[in-house]
Design an enzyme around this catalytic site. Structure first.
Site, PDB file in Angstrom:
ATOM      1  N   TYR A 142       0.864  -1.177   0.000  1.00  0.00           N
ATOM      2  CA  TYR A 142       0.000   0.000   0.000  1.00  0.00           C
ATOM      3  C   TYR A 142       0.906   1.234   0.000  1.00  0.00           C
ATOM      4  CZ  TYR A 142      -3.671   3.176   1.855  1.00  0.00           C
ATOM      5  OH  TYR A 142      -4.556   4.210   2.066  1.00  0.00           O
ATOM      6  N   LYS A 172      -1.349  -1.090  -4.201  1.00  0.00           N
ATOM      7  CA  LYS A 172      -2.360  -0.031  -4.118  1.00  0.00           C
ATOM      8  C   LYS A 172      -1.580   1.269  -4.192  1.00  0.00           C
ATOM      9  CE  LYS A 172      -6.000   1.871  -1.118  1.00  0.00           C
ATOM     10  NZ  LYS A 172      -5.602   3.286  -1.136  1.00  0.00           N
ATOM     11  N   SER A 174      -1.395   4.945  -4.193  1.00  0.00           N
ATOM     12  CA  SER A 174      -2.110   6.160  -3.800  1.00  0.00           C
ATOM     13  C   SER A 174      -1.167   7.353  -3.829  1.00  0.00           C
ATOM     14  CB  SER A 174      -2.732   5.987  -2.415  1.00  0.00           C
ATOM     15  OG  SER A 174      -3.715   4.985  -2.445  1.00  0.00           O
ATOM     16  N   ASP A 200      -8.759   9.051  -6.531  1.00  0.00           N
ATOM     17  CA  ASP A 200     -10.009   8.917  -7.277  1.00  0.00           C
ATOM     18  C   ASP A 200     -10.179   9.975  -8.369  1.00  0.00           C
ATOM     19  OD1 ASP A 200     -10.090   7.298  -5.057  1.00  0.00           O
ATOM     20  OD2 ASP A 200     -12.149   7.746  -4.537  1.00  0.00           O
ATOM     21  N   GLU A 201      -9.783  11.211  -8.056  1.00  0.00           N
ATOM     22  CA  GLU A 201      -9.995  12.304  -9.005  1.00  0.00           C
ATOM     23  C   GLU A 201      -9.058  12.252 -10.201  1.00  0.00           C
ATOM     24  OE1 GLU A 201      -7.696  14.105  -5.433  1.00  0.00           O
ATOM     25  OE2 GLU A 201      -9.087  12.456  -5.854  1.00  0.00           O
ATOM     26  N   VAL A 215      -8.758   1.587  -5.986  1.00  0.00           N
ATOM     27  CA  VAL A 215      -9.242   1.502  -4.606  1.00  0.00           C
ATOM     28  C   VAL A 215      -9.493   2.919  -4.135  1.00  0.00           C
ATOM     29  CG1 VAL A 215      -8.762   0.728  -2.258  1.00  0.00           C
ATOM     30  CG2 VAL A 215      -7.780  -0.521  -4.188  1.00  0.00           C
ATOM     31  N   SER A 217     -12.273   5.855  -1.710  1.00  0.00           N
ATOM     32  CA  SER A 217     -13.404   6.135  -0.830  1.00  0.00           C
ATOM     33  C   SER A 217     -14.649   6.536  -1.604  1.00  0.00           C
ATOM     34  CB  SER A 217     -13.030   7.228   0.171  1.00  0.00           C
ATOM     35  OG  SER A 217     -12.705   8.436  -0.506  1.00  0.00           O
TER      36      SER A 217
END
Length: 308
Positions: A142, A172, A174, A200-201, A215, A217
């Site tokens: 992660y 993952k 991020s 996400d954006e 992955v 929210s």
């Protein structure tokens, strides 16, 4: 043994529901599972991560949540990935053993972020000690340097990692460093590893360089719209995919300016799904009523390409 289904598409970074007095609210997990599957068409979850306040929970609470997701998700979810990272190795190992014992579809580990690894070999050694406690369970790193401060590039981490961690399955990812992500995917020509994007954006940009899925929210409450973006990208209808991404970005840009974090995510999920997510755990504080009113009005004002 049935061959493992490849993890792709959307993975909801699950919220940890809490009662008003700050206890974890296990009874709503069953409703939560059904909501994700039936309303958002999301059948993969990432439990006890950042969105789930995993590092603010006790070891026992994390085990209880993992067990509840496994129990309620049986025959409904495709993959339950349990985040087992902690600030010390023994707790990571204990959580890894527990995840293996309950049949988790995968485990993930964040880099320790108080005493930090500063070199690839240090990080891999730590990850290996955790992964070895669950020798039959797919293992994910992660990578979230904005929170951990561990900036070891994933491209560098991949070199030789399978020899040291045979269960290594993917990352993952991020971070906004799409160059690092693209170089990882370029090294993964055989498709051996899975790369799941966690910003996400910017998912559309990550899709363009070849990620397997995501992955996040927002897939708790915008999963259906994001799935339509994935379908548009696959067609390919890039203009339609761009519309979905820009509208998601419009909402997130709006709430980020108001102050957006785990507490606010809980509030949004509560008013969208009707499932009470409760307050966050201190030191985080509950979303303000002003935030809830403005965020709801903004989300309600967005006209998605599918007519919603």
């Amino acid at each position: 043994m049935t061959p493992r289904k490849k993890l792709k598409g959307l993975v909801a970074a699950t919220i940890t529901p809490m009662t008003p007095d700050g206890k974890i609210n296990l009874p709503v997990i069953s409703q939560y599972v059904d909501y994700l599957v039936n309303e958002q068409d999301v059948k993969n979850v990432f439990v006890n991560g950042t969105t789930g306040e995993g590092l603010s929970l006790s070891i026992q609470e994390r085990k209880q949540l993992a067990e509840e997701w496994m129990c309620r998700g049986k025959d409904k979810l495709d993959h339950v990935i349990i985040h087992v990272g902690a600030l010390n190795l023994p707790e990571c190992q204990e959580l890894a053993r527990h995840a293996a014992a309950i049949g988790a579809g995968g485990i993930a580990v964040i880099a320790p972020f108080f005493f930090k690894p500063t070199h690839k070999d240090e990080l891999v050694a730590f990850l290996q000690k955790v992964a070895s406690e669950a020798p039959e369970v797919p293992f994910y790193y992660y990578h979230i340097p904005p929170l951990t401060g561990v900036k070891i590039r994933v491209e560098e981490l991949l070199d030789g990692i399978k020899a040291q961690i045979p269960t290594f399955q993917g990352v993952k990812f991020s971070d906004t460093d799409l160059l690092d992500l693209a170089q990882c995917i370029n090294k993964n020509k055989t498709g051996e590893f899975e790369f799941l994007y966690g910003v996400d954006e910017q998912l559309l940009g990550a899709l363009a360089v070849g990620v397997n899925g995501a992955v996040g929210s927002t897939y708790n409450y915008l999963g259906r719209q994001t799935n339509l973006m994935l379908q548009a990208f696959a067609k390919p209808d890039f203009a339609l995919a761009q519309q979905y991404q820009l509208l998601t970005g419009e909402f997130l840009s709006f709430v980020i300016k108001l102050g957006f974090g785990v507490a606010q995510t809980k509030a949004v999920m509560t008013f969208v799904s009707g499932i009470p997510m409760g307050p966050p755990r201190l030191p985080l504080v509950d979303a303000s009523s002003e935030f809830i009113v403005k965020a709801k009005a903004k989300l309600d004002s967005i006209v998605w390409p599918n007519g919603d």
